[in-house]
Scaffold this motif. Structure first.
Motif, mmCIF file in Angstrom:
data_model
loop_
_atom_site.group_PDB
_atom_site.id
_atom_site.type_symbol
_atom_site.label_atom_id
_atom_site.label_comp_id
_atom_site.label_asym_id
_atom_site.label_seq_id
_atom_site.Cartn_x
_atom_site.Cartn_y
_atom_site.Cartn_z
ATOM 1 N N ARG A 27 0.838 -1.204 0.000
ATOM 2 C CA ARG A 27 0.000 0.000 0.000
ATOM 3 C C ARG A 27 0.875 1.258 0.000
ATOM 4 O O ARG A 27 0.570 2.238 -0.691
ATOM 5 C CB ARG A 27 -0.924 -0.008 1.224
ATOM 6 C CG ARG A 27 -2.131 -0.930 1.071
ATOM 7 C CD ARG A 27 -3.181 -0.619 2.123
ATOM 8 N NE ARG A 27 -2.686 -0.901 3.456
ATOM 9 C CZ ARG A 27 -2.863 -2.057 4.095
ATOM 10 N NH1 ARG A 27 -3.517 -3.033 3.485
ATOM 11 N NH2 ARG A 27 -2.391 -2.243 5.304
ATOM 12 N N GLN A 28 1.940 1.230 0.777
ATOM 13 C CA GLN A 28 2.813 2.408 0.847
ATOM 14 C C GLN A 28 3.471 2.715 -0.486
ATOM 15 O O GLN A 28 3.739 3.867 -0.808
ATOM 16 C CB GLN A 28 3.871 2.202 1.929
ATOM 17 C CG GLN A 28 3.323 2.235 3.354
ATOM 18 C CD GLN A 28 4.381 1.909 4.394
ATOM 19 O OE1 GLN A 28 5.460 1.398 4.071
ATOM 20 N NE2 GLN A 28 4.082 2.215 5.658
ATOM 21 N N ARG A 29 3.743 1.696 -1.270
ATOM 22 C CA ARG A 29 4.398 1.881 -2.561
ATOM 23 C C ARG A 29 3.391 1.968 -3.711
ATOM 24 O O ARG A 29 3.780 2.012 -4.884
ATOM 25 C CB ARG A 29 5.385 0.741 -2.820
ATOM 26 C CG ARG A 29 6.536 0.710 -1.813
ATOM 27 C CD ARG A 29 7.438 -0.496 -2.034
ATOM 28 N NE ARG A 29 8.151 -0.415 -3.304
ATOM 29 C CZ ARG A 29 9.342 0.155 -3.467
ATOM 30 N NH1 ARG A 29 9.942 0.715 -2.411
ATOM 31 N NH2 ARG A 29 9.927 0.189 -4.641
ATOM 32 N N ASN A 30 2.078 1.971 -3.346
ATOM 33 C CA ASN A 30 1.016 2.080 -4.367
ATOM 34 C C ASN A 30 1.218 1.067 -5.492
ATOM 35 O O ASN A 30 1.175 1.387 -6.687
ATOM 36 C CB ASN A 30 0.971 3.493 -4.947
ATOM 37 C CG ASN A 30 0.586 4.527 -3.905
ATOM 38 O OD1 ASN A 30 -0.308 4.286 -3.084
ATOM 39 N ND2 ASN A 30 1.258 5.672 -3.924
ATOM 40 N N THR A 31 1.459 -0.155 -5.116
ATOM 41 C CA THR A 31 1.756 -1.195 -6.111
ATOM 42 C C THR A 31 0.503 -1.584 -6.884
ATOM 43 O O THR A 31 -0.536 -1.909 -6.295
ATOM 44 C CB THR A 31 2.326 -2.443 -5.404
ATOM 45 O OG1 THR A 31 3.452 -2.052 -4.611
ATOM 46 C CG2 THR A 31 2.763 -3.495 -6.417
ATOM 47 N N SER A 32 0.614 -1.536 -8.208
ATOM 48 C CA SER A 32 -0.508 -1.944 -9.065
ATOM 49 C C SER A 32 -0.485 -3.452 -9.245
ATOM 50 O O SER A 32 0.520 -4.124 -8.990
ATOM 51 C CB SER A 32 -0.419 -1.262 -10.422
ATOM 52 O OG SER A 32 0.735 -1.697 -11.122
#
Length: 526
Positions: free
Chosen positions: A493-498
């Motif tokens: 979530r912190q790295r906004n992983t798609s």
């Protein structure tokens, strides 16, 4: 004569006032197999015999070297019965004949009532018990408590050797005096061998000595660790221990080697009392069980073996079918092998009858194990069905036979189920000699890529399985999964992983975790 040498005047009645008499036992494993209808009371019966020997010999105190209980969370039956026995044999009006000289607030620092129990005005103790914890009954969970803490707070046992810090261990002795004899009793409860090994190498384990007249004290050290080498760091070498020690009582190892052995390098004796009950069907457990009567006067000692007569008899034998007249090519080979094994079992049962102690509390049904090497083309038979014919003759009809083969080169097939492979690594025989977490690591480092862990760490899973197996922490694996998945989800979530980059991000997390773990291992070795 080397220090701690044997004295010839130990039995002189005029010198009793200067002689400590100590009953030494280790690894009682109370509660072992208590759910088995045949073996349910074995450990308690032998513990009672130990206390009876102590009472008969009129010892000054009983010294226990760890693993009083088999489980980290002993059952109410085990606690209730053991507390009843301690109250029955250790309470009384006879005066204790030795002085307690050290500071009890230091020796029993983890007890809210830090006082040796026989000096407690609210207790009436005439045979004190001193005990360290072992790896089975070590402190854990909320409050970092164990069953010995319960016995200690109840005034039944003097629990010592519990280190408040695992970063810097300082062992302060219990100082006792009887007449002219001064005894310094050191104890160290079980710590994971790799951690303690590393601490010794780093000089973070120290044993404090009395400030005055150090050479006049008899130094007795009780420890509960691996003595035999199970890995590079998974044991405690004898040379790690201080040279000023006179006698080491070594718990944890179950083979009974009571007679003190001289270590010429460190200049001390080592006595290994072994367990008072067989907890595995191995050769070491088949050695006759004893406790030790230790007598100490000034700087001399005498150690006398006392055989335990209530222990369930155990006989083990190894056979190799290739060394017999049996032919693996015979169409009736399996039946003939079964008949051969049955005859061997009957021989061991007859031996047990002949060697029974006659003590009414020694069980009639022995433990028997036949280890059968079936290399060379022999086939096995159904062990459970085979054991049924001995159900009224032995205490362990379901595991009389252990089939094994000489080790051969092992190849892994792609269609082998992961659970079956891991089951091989975690088989009971392996758990007797190796740590659970080491077996888990060995499995995941040797198995093919398709079976490698993707989200959980090998170390975390190994530690969780160890907690589940050894400490009966039923939620250990579930808590690990919840914790590690939570960390991964937070990172994603912190790295906004798609979704398209999910695999790459998971690989990155795994690589970082592996790298971090290697760095920690390298630091430990320094």
């Amino acid at each position: 004569m080397p220090k701690g040498g044997t004295s010839d005047t130990r039995d002189d009645p005029e010198d009793e006032e200067n002689t400590f008499k100590i009953l030494v036992a280790t690894d009682c494993h109370l509660g072992y197999m208590e759910k088995d209808s045949v073996r349910t009371d074995d450990s308690l019966n032998t513990f009672e015999e130990i206390l009876q020997h102590a009472q008969k010999e009129k010892v000054d105190f009983v010294l226990l070297g760890g693993d009083l209980y088999h489980d980290n969370k002993p059952s109410r039956k085990s606690l209730h019965c053991s507390m009843a026995l301690l109250r029955q044999y250790c309470m009384g009006d006879n005066p204790v004949q030795f002085e307690f000289l050290s500071d009890p607030s230091v020796n029993f620092s983890t007890n809210p009532f830090p006082v040796v129990n026989y000096a407690d005005p609210n207790m009436n103790v005439d045979m004190p018990v001193f005990s360290i914890h072992g790896n089975h009954d070590d402190p854990a969970g909320l409050g970092n408590l164990c069953a010995l803490d319960v016995l200690s707070i109840a005034g039944l046992v003097n629990y010592f050797g519990k280190s408040p810090s695992l970063e810097d261990v300082k062992i302060s002795p219990i100082l006792l005096r009887k007449g002219r004899t001064k005894l310094a009793l050191y104890g160290l409860g079980s710590i994971r061998d790799e951690r303690l090994h590393r601490m010794f190498l780093q000089g973070k384990v120290s044993m404090l000595q009395p400030k005055e007249n150090r050479d006049s004290w008899f130094n007795l050290f009780v420890i509960h660790q691996n003595r035999a080498k199970h890995g590079e760091h998974n044991y405690i070498p004898e040379q790690f221990l201080n040279e000023f020690i006179d006698l080491v009582v070594w718990g944890h190892e179950h083979e009974c080697l009571v007679d003190p052995v001289w270590n010429p390098t460190q200049n001390f004796f080592i006595s290994q009392p072994g367990s008072s009950i067989a907890t595995s069907l191995s050769h070491g457990e088949a050695v006759k069980k004893h406790v030790a009567l230790l007598q100490v006067r000034n700087k001399e000692m005498k150690c006398t073996k006392i055989p335990l007569e209530t222990v369930r008899q155990f006989y083990i034998e190894d056979v190799c079918l290739l060394d017999t007249d049996l032919d693996p090519a015979d169409v009736h080979a399996e039946k003939k092998v079964e008949k051969y094994c049955a005859a061997k079992i009957e021989e061991l049962i007859s031996k047990a009858v002949d060697e029974h102690s006659g003590n009414p509390k020694q069980p009639k049904l022995p433990l028997v194990r036949l280890r059968v090497d079936y290399s060379g083309g022999f086939s096995t038979f159904n062990v459970n069905r085979f054991g049924q014919q001995f159900s009224n003759k032995v205490a362990n009809p379901k595991d009389l036979i252990l089939f094994n083969k000489k080790k051969e080169a092992r190849t892994k097939s792609d269609d082998t189920k992961p659970g079956e492979d891991l089951g091989d690594f975690l088989r009971p025989e392996a758990l007797n000699t190796q740590r659970v977490e080491d077996l888990v690591k060995e499995y995941f480092t040797s198995t093919e890529k398709a079976k490698q862990l993707e989200l959980l760490s090998e170390k975390g899973l190994g530690d969780a399985i160890r907690e589940f197996v050894e400490k009966k922490e039923n939620d250990a694996i579930q808590e690990l999964v919840k914790y590690q998945l939570g960390k991964i989800q937070t990172s994603l979530r912190q790295r906004n992983t798609s979704e398209d980059h999910l695999r790459d991000e998971l690989d990155r997390i795994k690589d970082e975790r592996t790298k971090c773990q290697r760095q920690k291992e390298q630091q430990k070795l320094k």
